[in-house]
Every structure is written in structure tokens, then in C-alpha cells.
Design a protein around this motif. Structure first.
Motif, PDB file in Angstrom:
ATOM      1  N   ALA A   1      30.791 -20.207  12.410  1.00  0.00           N
ATOM      2  CA  ALA A   1      31.246 -19.881  11.052  1.00  0.00           C
ATOM      3  C   ALA A   1      32.559 -20.582  10.761  1.00  0.00           C
ATOM      4  O   ALA A   1      33.478 -20.529  11.570  1.00  0.00           O
ATOM      5  CB  ALA A   1      31.439 -18.372  10.900  1.00  0.00           C
ATOM      6  N   GLN A   2      32.636 -21.253   9.627  1.00  0.00           N
ATOM      7  CA  GLN A   2      33.945 -21.724   9.146  1.00  0.00           C
ATOM      8  C   GLN A   2      34.437 -20.686   8.142  1.00  0.00           C
ATOM      9  O   GLN A   2      35.113 -19.741   8.516  1.00  0.00           O
ATOM     10  CB  GLN A   2      33.842 -23.132   8.574  1.00  0.00           C
ATOM     11  CG  GLN A   2      33.694 -24.178   9.687  1.00  0.00           C
ATOM     12  CD  GLN A   2      33.829 -25.609   9.207  1.00  0.00           C
ATOM     13  OE1 GLN A   2      34.539 -25.921   8.272  1.00  0.00           O
ATOM     14  NE2 GLN A   2      33.130 -26.517   9.877  1.00  0.00           N
ATOM     15  N   CYS A   3      34.060 -20.824   6.869  1.00  0.00           N
ATOM     16  CA  CYS A   3      34.415 -19.736   5.952  1.00  0.00           C
ATOM     17  C   CYS A   3      33.524 -18.527   6.186  1.00  0.00           C
ATOM     18  O   CYS A   3      33.896 -17.408   5.860  1.00  0.00           O
ATOM     19  CB  CYS A   3      34.342 -20.193   4.499  1.00  0.00           C
ATOM     20  SG  CYS A   3      32.680 -20.257   3.804  1.00  0.00           S
ATOM     21  N   GLY A   4      32.340 -18.764   6.740  1.00  0.00           N
ATOM     22  CA  GLY A   4      31.464 -17.664   7.107  1.00  0.00           C
ATOM     23  C   GLY A   4      30.628 -17.098   5.975  1.00  0.00           C
ATOM     24  O   GLY A   4      29.886 -16.141   6.177  1.00  0.00           O
ATOM     25  N   TYR A   5      30.716 -17.704   4.810  1.00  0.00           N
ATOM     26  CA  TYR A   5      30.013 -17.133   3.664  1.00  0.00           C
ATOM     27  C   TYR A   5      28.496 -17.343   3.786  1.00  0.00           C
ATOM     28  O   TYR A   5      27.719 -16.551   3.295  1.00  0.00           O
ATOM     29  CB  TYR A   5      30.543 -17.759   2.372  1.00  0.00           C
ATOM     30  CG  TYR A   5      30.159 -17.010   1.122  1.00  0.00           C
ATOM     31  CD1 TYR A   5      30.816 -15.831   0.758  1.00  0.00           C
ATOM     32  CD2 TYR A   5      29.150 -17.469   0.294  1.00  0.00           C
ATOM     33  CE1 TYR A   5      30.473 -15.141  -0.397  1.00  0.00           C
ATOM     34  CE2 TYR A   5      28.795 -16.791  -0.863  1.00  0.00           C
ATOM     35  CZ  TYR A   5      29.460 -15.631  -1.208  1.00  0.00           C
ATOM     36  OH  TYR A   5      29.118 -14.960  -2.358  1.00  0.00           O
ATOM     37  N   CYS A   6      28.091 -18.399   4.489  1.00  0.00           N
ATOM     38  CA  CYS A   6      26.660 -18.640   4.692  1.00  0.00           C
ATOM     39  C   CYS A   6      26.136 -17.914   5.912  1.00  0.00           C
ATOM     40  O   CYS A   6      24.935 -17.899   6.162  1.00  0.00           O
ATOM     41  CB  CYS A   6      26.399 -20.140   4.880  1.00  0.00           C
ATOM     42  SG  CYS A   6      27.075 -20.788   6.432  1.00  0.00           S
TER      43      CYS A   6
ATOM     44  N   LEU B   1      30.584 -22.275  -1.303  1.00  0.00           N
ATOM     45  CA  LEU B   1      29.386 -21.428  -1.352  1.00  0.00           C
ATOM     46  C   LEU B   1      29.679 -20.096  -2.046  1.00  0.00           C
ATOM     47  O   LEU B   1      28.805 -19.546  -2.703  1.00  0.00           O
ATOM     48  CB  LEU B   1      28.813 -21.204   0.053  1.00  0.00           C
ATOM     49  CG  LEU B   1      27.367 -20.718   0.062  1.00  0.00           C
ATOM     50  CD1 LEU B   1      26.441 -21.626  -0.731  1.00  0.00           C
ATOM     51  CD2 LEU B   1      26.858 -20.574   1.483  1.00  0.00           C
TER      52      LEU B   1
ATOM     53  N   CYS C   1      25.137 -24.703   4.077  1.00  0.00           N
ATOM     54  CA  CYS C   1      26.479 -24.370   4.549  1.00  0.00           C
ATOM     55  C   CYS C   1      27.391 -25.382   3.895  1.00  0.00           C
ATOM     56  O   CYS C   1      27.374 -26.566   4.234  1.00  0.00           O
ATOM     57  CB  CYS C   1      26.598 -24.469   6.066  1.00  0.00           C
ATOM     58  SG  CYS C   1      28.313 -24.241   6.616  1.00  0.00           S
ATOM     59  N   ARG C   2      28.174 -24.933   2.935  1.00  0.00           N
ATOM     60  CA  ARG C   2      28.990 -25.890   2.202  1.00  0.00           C
ATOM     61  C   ARG C   2      30.176 -26.363   3.037  1.00  0.00           C
ATOM     62  O   ARG C   2      30.740 -27.419   2.779  1.00  0.00           O
ATOM     63  CB  ARG C   2      29.435 -25.268   0.870  1.00  0.00           C
ATOM     64  CG  ARG C   2      30.019 -26.238  -0.101  1.00  0.00           C
ATOM     65  CD  ARG C   2      29.069 -27.415  -0.389  1.00  0.00           C
ATOM     66  NE  ARG C   2      29.735 -28.425  -1.185  1.00  0.00           N
ATOM     67  CZ  ARG C   2      29.803 -29.715  -0.865  1.00  0.00           C
ATOM     68  NH1 ARG C   2      29.240 -30.155   0.255  1.00  0.00           N
ATOM     69  NH2 ARG C   2      30.427 -30.556  -1.650  1.00  0.00           N
ATOM     70  N   CYS C   3      30.554 -25.577   4.047  1.00  0.00           N
ATOM     71  CA  CYS C   3      31.564 -26.071   4.986  1.00  0.00           C
ATOM     72  C   CYS C   3      30.938 -27.122   5.902  1.00  0.00           C
ATOM     73  O   CYS C   3      31.633 -27.745   6.698  1.00  0.00           O
ATOM     74  CB  CYS C   3      32.130 -24.927   5.819  1.00  0.00           C
ATOM     75  SG  CYS C   3      32.933 -23.654   4.829  1.00  0.00           S
TER      76      CYS C   3
HETATM   77  S1  FES Z   1      30.725 -21.545   6.914  1.00  0.00           S
HETATM   78 FE1  FES Z   1      31.359 -21.844   4.857  1.00  0.00          FE
HETATM   79  S2  FES Z   1      29.478 -22.057   3.877  1.00  0.00           S
HETATM   80 FE2  FES Z   1      28.899 -22.041   5.934  1.00  0.00          FE
END
Ligand code: FES
Ligand code: FES
Lengths: 709, 158
Positions: free
Chosen positions: B97-102, A357, B134-136
Motif C-alpha cells: 500500500a502507498q496511499c492505500g486507497y485501492c 484514486l 492503483c493510481r499510486c
Molecule cells: S496505493 Fe494509492 S491507489 Fe493504490
């Protein structure tokens, strides 16, 4: 006895990084001479050597652990955090062996000036490689503290206990901070420290094995965390880079003047053209007017139609070393096939995009001839090397820092954006932030390899007696069958790929397991056995059998197979990088679309380090796999992507995410393996097999959604 | 170029900008509010979601001139001091949240959802959140986070 972790099963896939740096900039003579004058080691091949004792001796990146006199504890590793949970698990590992609460430990990741080079964050290596290294370093440090206290008190170390960050003996207490002050402990603990200190046994874990919430989650939920694209520096500009209109197009001429007239800095260096301005809006405007002046020489480029046949035609058969074709054979495959009932089938899969993302992003800053780049990459030290090569710097002049990044999935191994930002910053004389657009990320990052497969097997009763498997281009991970077959031939051909390709979650295992596990289903059909029973009958791997049984039990496989028209269930399993996955899925196929009604996965990755993070990884991986199985396919023609946007490239979303159950088999007796990749490898074949159960139509290529219609 | 003034997280902020510049860029580059993310710039991922007069809106598709004088809430404006909102805390507790970017976009969207519908059904949550990518693929934990926040708010209100 704990099973040894099989290094040989974790070899980096052959698809990893077969290419050099993204740009070759014109050489600046003055720089070249001054780097020689400074006595830096540049090899004849133009490479800077990063040997710890050599050219980069000044780089202070051998520290693993720091115990501060103020009581702070810092662990340093070269791994990166891209959402997979490395930061949290590394912290748990250190806290466990140091016997301190997790809150007492700081983790510094991925800064080439400060952290050790732990290689790339890939291949699920953090868990089996880095976690034990951190644990050993922490255990050694603890032991060193105990010995220091014993010396101070003039006691035998066995009379001392360690608890909550202190060495204790009846009423007396030395905190780690006290001890750090009493001895020279601030330096590396890698040297002169007790070796072979036993690690805490899994059954005694108090911090590892717990669902510690994600470290840094507070900064994420408040918007305070700075991802690579969020880094700002004083006087920073925003950049934009010119891309060719199609793959292979060469720049013939371009006029930078219109961009400069808009007030932007613009630079051309060979094939590289970019600009930078006070805002990204201005930079994009300037780039647009510059791009209108660009003239290109186009090159012929194949299309995604008939890709499988294209790959087979362009297979590289010559022995090409580590990345070349390979062939393994055991037993007498042809003889066994001749005497058996045989079946043949072929399979295909397209290119897919990681589409993290957060697109590629970097902020570059020069201070004289020293370069610092903050960027999202899974290979900080590799990118430092690429920067050093592109700008002819010595290792100690280039520094790469990787802030926790917005997704990777194997897609961020390269350093193009770092080099581009650095080139712009150099031209501008100011720091530059560069973030790729989504369209750039689709077109100019790299793809999971497209692939084709040919499988042939011989059966005797319910046993597979011969196995002949040929893979074109997927990568070599999981290419060998995990089933017990006496006569096996495996061939691998890398192919000339129309698109740039590289790592991905599970990479080669996604393709090899896809083809194999559908073929297993087809063989079960020939024998007339239930697909689960057929697999079990041909397995002597106890862990793989166990995940198959666990998934089937939870799914109620035996009563969920035949569900009437258009509904059916499929099963698939696989083994890769030290962990085992089995998936059962139920689908409904209606008017050309596939709905996944429910999915059960069973997973075994040895001793569990953090069950919360593990579950999130398995589920995320499985759902990501649903996209690649059902809908994802990069299409291209005339050197352009036809679907390089989120609007045209459907990815998994909330709607359509089925009910998922995850069974995790804890194996405290077995060394922990990574979990971020393997679960994906059973998704596509389980769904393909379910589609067959639902419709009677065998789909042998991906994505299933487009192919089964 | 023109001067635009918006109320961001209860502060009056103004900037000199071309009128057609995305609000997302103004927030991030002029005001230093980098919590709002770019994911696609075309309305397809909603990582850039902010509240404009309480309406969740894709800031990448919103020009600065169209919000002149209006009030904007970003992820940075939700917590009061150290006090997280129920949603923020739930995203921590449920591994949302994984990477949390979303995550910023998700939390901002869900904030608006819970305000207009404090007890949403699972379907209502999915309908509201579906535009967010959410790409994760942490969709299940994100849903669980929103549900937990709704439950806790209800318990807190009772
Ligand atoms: S937690 Fe990585 S894009 Fe949602
Ligand atoms: S960045 Fe605005 S919707 Fe994707």
C-alpha cells in the motif's frame, strides 16, 4: 564534506496556485461586524493574517514535539501523508534522534489547530526541510533530558548515556517519562532548548536508513483507516454540488424547489448551488432535478486540437513578476550558433490529470462561528486561509485537519471541496460530507499544464557549444540544462491556459526534461555518437553521469541498442529538486501500439531514509510516468472534456507494467532529497528515444501511443 | 423505499432504502463500513470490490435490491479479531500500500483469487487483478504481496 542542499533548486514552481478562492460568497453583514467587534485582524484586502504572534496568537500550533508524563512521544508537523511515506519517515527521524524504538513515537500530521505550519506538502520538500527540522527538535529534546538528568544527579552530562528512551548511568536510569514529570517539559521544546545539538551521523543510524514498514499499514489493510471521504460526524448529511455544463458557463437562473420537494436541503449563493441530504443517493437525486431547471450562459472555449499553436499564440511576453515570462542568458548564444553545426526541433505535451484514486473530499462542521473541516489537501494551512477568506473568519475560527489521504501527486493543493462542504454545512446547520465524483475530479480539479517547446543547439565535434531553449507554459522546474554548455539562452513564457492548471509530480520538469532529453538524442544522431556517450561527453555533473552509467550498466546498454525491426532501446536522464534519475527502456512497436518490454532506472537522492519506501516511490513514480508518456491526454472541445472518465482516459494498470529494475545509489555523504517526483521526468523521453531506435520515427509530442501511430 | 436485509461480515443488517441505491452507499453510509471505497462509480477502478456470496463484485454497480438476502464480505470482515489474513499481512510486509486507497479492493479480490486458485501464476494474478486501478502505481509491490501470501499459505498448509 557534506554537500549543501541547494535551496535555489527547490523553488516552488511558477505554476503553483496562481488563483484565489473558488467562490466569493455574498457577504453577511452581521458576521462582518461581529468579526470586527471581536478584534480580529482582517486586512483591507479581505485577508486574514496568520502571523504566529498576531491574529492567530491563540492558535496553539507551535508545538513540534510532545513528551508526555506517561512516556508518550508525539511529533507534530504540518505535512500530510498522501501515500508518499511522510508519516513513516518523520517517525523514523524522531526515533533516531531521541534514541527510542520507532514504536514509541506517535506522529500527528496536518491539523492547523495542533501542528506547526510546515507549508505545503509539495516540491519534495518534506525530506530536505521537514525531516531535518524534526531531527533537530528531537535531538534538542534529548539533550534537554540529558541535562535534566545531569542536574538531578549532580553529574556532568558527558557521564550519561541515552538508550531506549532513558538516560542511564551505571545502574541508575531515568526514563523520558520520569524526566518529563520532573521538569516542565510538556511545553514547546522549540524555546529555551539547547541549539545546535549534533545530529546522528548517517553511518550510525539505526532507525533511519531502515525499511521500516509503513506506519498505519495495519489500519489500511483492515479497512479501519478513515480517509477524508470516510470521516463521519453525528447527524451528518451528504452533499452534492451543481457544476456548469461547460467551462466558462455562467449560471443565469435555477430553481431549488424540485430538490427541496424531494426532502433535500438546497442552497444557492452566487454561482454556488448545492444540496445535502441524509444519503448521498438522495443528494444526487435532488441535485439532478435542480440541475434540470438551471439555465446557463455558455462561453466560447478552445479545443485540444492544435493546443501547442494555441499556447504559442497566447504566450504572455510581458514581465509578470514571479509568475511571468523570464529569460536567462549566459555567453554569446547567437555568435556560437552562427559558427556551429546547428539543429532545431520543437516539442509538445498535452494536459494530463492526476486522478488520485480518492477524489477530493471534505467533511465540514460548524460549531457556532467555528469551522472544522476534515479534507484531503496538500496545503492544510493554505486551505484554512481559503476557508477563512470565503467565510470571513479569523484564523483561529477555522481548523483544517487532513487525515492520511488517498493520493495527491500535486493535484490536491486547493480547497474547493472544503469550501463547498463548509457552505453546505452552514446552510444545513449540520455537518456535511462531500466527495467529488470521478467526473467532477476529472473536469473541475486542475491539470498538469500543457506545453510547447522550441530547442536549438550548436555543435562543435561532439560538444554542444550553444543552447537556445524556449518553453511555453510547462512551469520552470528543470528548465536549465544540466549539461555543460558555454553559451546558453533559456526563455520561459507562461500562456493563457484554456484549462485550469497547477502542480503535478515534477511539474515543469516533466515537460522541460522531456523536450531536452529527446533533443539530446537528436543531437547525438547528428554527431553520430551513442546517446549515452554523447550525454557523458557533455556532462561535468558527476552525480548525473553516475546515474546514467548505473542505469546503462544494469540495462546492458551497449548490447541492447539494436534489437532488430520494431524493437529498440532509449535512454534519458535528468536532475531536479536535489535528486538524479536516469532511465533505460526497451520497447516494441507493433501495429500502432507501444509495448515497454523492460525498464531500468538509476536514482540518487542522497542518503536513503527508508529504502523500502524509496523503492516504492521510485517505481510508482516511474509507472505513473508510463501513463503520461504513452496514453494520457486530456481532450476537450466546446468547453467539455471528451475523455473525463477512467473508461476513456487509460491509466497504467497491472497488464502492461513492464519488468522494472531500480538501482538506488546510496550517498550517505549527501543530504537526503525527496524521491516522489524526480523519477518521472526521465520516463517519457526515454520511451520516445526508444521508439525512435525501434522505428526510425522521431516522435516529438505526447502521448507517444497516439502520436507515433 | 423498502426494507432490505443482507448478511454483512456474518452479521444480519437491514436498512430502509430505495431499491436502486448502490450497495457501496449502503455499506458506507447506513452500516458505517467505510473500508470499501468509491473511486469512479462506473466499474472502472474496483476500489469498491466486495465479495457477494464469495464472488468479487463492484459494489458501486450493484443495487441494494439485487443483493437482498445475500451475504456480503467487506475488507472489515476478513481478519478474525486481531489475526490478519495472510494477504493482509503480506500487504504490510511487501509495502503493498502507498496511499492505500485501492488496497481494500485489491485484498478482497486477491482473497477470492487465492481461494479458487491457491497457487496462481504471475499471469493468473495479473489477469485477476487487472480491473483494479492503483493510481499510486504500486503494481509491482501488490503483485509481490499476493505472491508472498500464496507462498506463505502453501507453506502453512504443507
Ligand atoms: S496505493 Fe494509492 S491507489 Fe493504490
Ligand atoms: S468505484 Fe466501483 S469500480 Fe470504481
Amino acid at each position: 564534506m557534506p554537500e549543501r542542499f541547494r535551496e535555489d533548486l527547490c523553488e516552488p514552481d511558477r505554476k503553483e496556485l496562481a488563483e484565489g478562492p473558488a467562490y466569493r460568497f455574498e457577504m453577511d453583514r452581521r458576521e462582518w461586524i461581529s468579526s470586527i467587534g471581536a478584534g480580529l485582524l482582517v486586512t483591507a484586502a479581505g485577508k486574514v493574517v496568520f502571523s504566529p504572534g498576531g491574529a492567530s496568537a491563540q492558535v496553539r500550533s507551535s508545538h513540534r514535539l510532545h513528551l508526555g508524563e506517561d512516556g508518550s512521544i508525539t511529533v507534530l508537523t504540518g505535512k500530510v501523508e498522501v501515500g508518499q511515506g511522510s508519516r513513516t519517515e518523520i517517525l523514523q527521524a524522531a526515533a533516531e534522534e531521541l534514541r527510542v524504538p520507532p514504536g514509541a513515537v506517535q506522529v500527528v500530521l496536518a491539523d492547523t489547530a495542533e501542528t506547526p505550519n510546515d507549508g505545503s506538502t509539495a516540491g519534495s520538500r518534506t525530506t530536505p526541510s521537514t525531516i531535518p527540522v524534526v531531527r533537530r527538535a528531537s535531538a534538542s529534546a534529548r539533550e534537554l533530558l540529558v541535562r535534566t538528568a545531569a542536574e538531578t544527579w549532580n553529574l556532568d552530562a558527558s557521564e550519561l548515556r541515552v538508550e531506549a528512551g532513558a538516560v542511564v548511568r551505571a545502574g541508575n536510569r531515568f526514563s523520558y517519562a520520569d524526566l518529563a514529570r520532573t521538569k516542565r517539559l510538556e511545553a514547546t521544546v522549540d524555546d529555551n532548548v539547547p541549539k545546535g545539538v549534533p545530529l546522528r551521523e548517517v553511518r550510525n543510524w539505526t532507525v533511519l536508513g531502515q525499511a521500516l514498514p509503513k506506519v498505519g499499514a495495519r489500519e489500511i489493510v483492515t479497512g479501519a483507516h478513515r480517509y477524508p471521504s470516510d470521516i463521519t460526524r453525528p447527524n451528518m448529511l451528504y452533499g452534492a454540488v451543481l457544476r456548469p455544463p461547460s467551462y466558462g458557463a455562467q449560471l443565469e437562473s435555477v430553481d431549488l424547489t424540485p430538490g427541496r420537494e424531494l426532502g433535500a436541503m438546497a442552497v444557492r449563493d452566487g454561482e454556488f448551488v448545492g444540496c445535502a441530504a441524509r444519503t448521498s443517493f438522495e443528494a444526487r437525486k435532488a441535485l439532478k432535478v435542480i440541475s434540470e431547471t438551471a439555465r446557463w450562459r455558455r462561453a466560447a472555449h478552445p479545443s485540444s486540437e492544435g493546443l501547442g499553436a494555441y499556447l504559442k499564440r497566447h504566450a504572455q511576453s510581458s514581465a509578470g513578476g514571479r509568475r511571468g515570462a523570464r529569460r536567462r542568458e549566459s555567453g554569446d548564444v547567437d555568435g556560437a550558433l552562427a559558427a556551429a553545426q546547428t539543429l532545431e526541433a520543437s516539442y509538445e505535451m498535452p494536459y494530463v490529470q492526476h486522478a488520485p484514486l480518492e477524489p477530493r473530499a471534505a467533511v465540514a462542521e460548524w460549531d457556532g462561528d467555528r469551522l472544522t473541516v476534515w479534507t484531503g489537501t496538500q496545503r492544510p494551512f493554505g486551505v484554512r486561509e481559503q476557508l477563512a477568506e470565503a467565510f470571513r473568519l479569523s484564523a483561529d475560527k477555522a481548523r483544517v485537519v487532513v487525515p492520511d489521504t488517498g493520493g495527491g501527486f500535486g493535484g490536491k493543493h486547493t480547497g474547493e471541496v472544503a469550501i463547498e462542504a463548509a457552505r453546505l454545512a452552514k446552510a444545513a446547520g449540520k455537518p456535511v460530507s462531500l466527495r467529488w465524483t470521478r467526473a467532477e475530479e476529472f473536469a473541475w480539479a486542475y491539470f498538469r499544464p500543457a506545453a510547447a517547446f522550441e530547442a536549438r543547439a550548436g555543435l562543435r565535434g561532439e560538444k554542444i557549444v550553444a543552447w537556445d531553449f524556449t518553453a511555453y507554459n510547462p512551469g520552470t522546474a528543470a528548465i536549465e540544462t544540466p549539461y555543460a554548455v558555454p553559451n546558453v539562452r533559456t526563455r520561459y513564457f507562461p500562456c493563457d491556459s484554456p484549462l485550469r492548471e497547477g502542480s503535478y509530480r515534477g511539474i515543469g520538469a516533466t515537460g522541460n526534461n522531456f523536450a531536452r532529453e529527446i533533443f539530446m538524442d537528436e543531437l547525438a544522431g547528428v554527431v553520430g555518437l551513442d546517446p549515452l556517450e554523447f550525454r557523458l561527453a557533455n556532462l561535468d555533473d558527476e552525480r548525473l553521469s553516475a546515474v546514467l552509467r548505473a542505469a546503462a550498466d544494469r540495462f546492458a546498454w551497449s548490447t541492447s541498442r539494436a534489437l532488430g525491426r520494431n524493437r529498440g532501446s532509449g535512454i534519458a536522464a535528468g536532475f531536479e529538486k536535489g535528486s538524479y534519475i536516469a532511465i533505460c527502456a526497451q520497447v516494441r512497436v507493433e501495429e500502432g501500439s507501444i509495448e515497454v518490454e523492460r525498464l531500468v532506472s538509476a536514482f540518487d537522492c542522497g542518503a536513503i531514509l527508508n529504502p523500502g519506501n524509496l523503492r516504492a516511490q521510485i517505481e510508482g513514480c516511474v509507472i505513473q510516468g508510463l501513463g503520461a508518456a504513452l496514453s494520457e491526454e486530456i481532450r476537450f472541445a466546446g468547453g467539455k472534456l471528451l475523455n473525463g472518465s477512467f473508461a476513456r482516459y487509460p491509466l497504467p494498470r497491472f497488464r502492461g507494467t513492464p519488468p522494472i529494475e531500480t538501482v538506488v545509489l546510496n550517498r550517505p555523504d549527501v543530504q537526503s532529497a525527496g524521491a516522489g517526483e524526480t523519477p518521472i521526468i526521465a520516463v517519457a523521453p526515454a520511451l520516445a528515444n526508444a521508439v525512435f531506435a525501434a522505428t526510425g520515427r522521431r516522435v516529438r509530442s505526447l502521448p507517444l501511443g497516439a502520436r507515433q501511430a | 423505499m423498502a426494507r432490505f436485509t443482507i448478511r454483512v461480515n456474518r452479521n444480519e443488517l437491514s436498512t430502509e432504502s430505495p431499491p436502486d441505491r448502490p450497495l457501496l452507499d449502503v455499506l458506507r453510509e447506513d452500516f458505517g463500513l467505510t473500508g470499501t471505497k468509491y473511486g469512479c462509480g462506473e466499474g472502472q477502478c474496483r476500489a469498491c470490490t466486495v465479495l457477494i456470496d464469495d464472488q468479487p463484485t463492484a459494489s458501486c454497480l450493484t443495487t441494494i435490491s439485487s443483493v437482498d438476502g445475500m451475504s456480503v464480505t467487506t475488507i472489515e470482515g476478513l481478519a478474525s479479531g486481531d489475526q490478519l489474513t495472510a494477504l493482509q499481512q503480506a500487504f504490510i510486509d511487501m509495502e503493498g500500500a502507498q496511499c492505500g486507497y485501492c488496497t481494500a479492493g485489491m485484498i478482497v479480490e486477491a482473497t477470492a483469487l487465492l481461494k479458487r486458485n491457491p497457487k496462481p501464476s504471475r499471469t493468473e494474478i495479473v489477469d485477476a487483478m487487472n480491473p483494479h486501478l492503483c493510481r499510486c502505481c504500486g503494481y509491482r509491490n501488490i503483485l509481490a504481496s499476493v505472491e508472498l501470501a500464496a507462498r506463505r499459505s502453501e507453506a502453512g498448509d504443507a
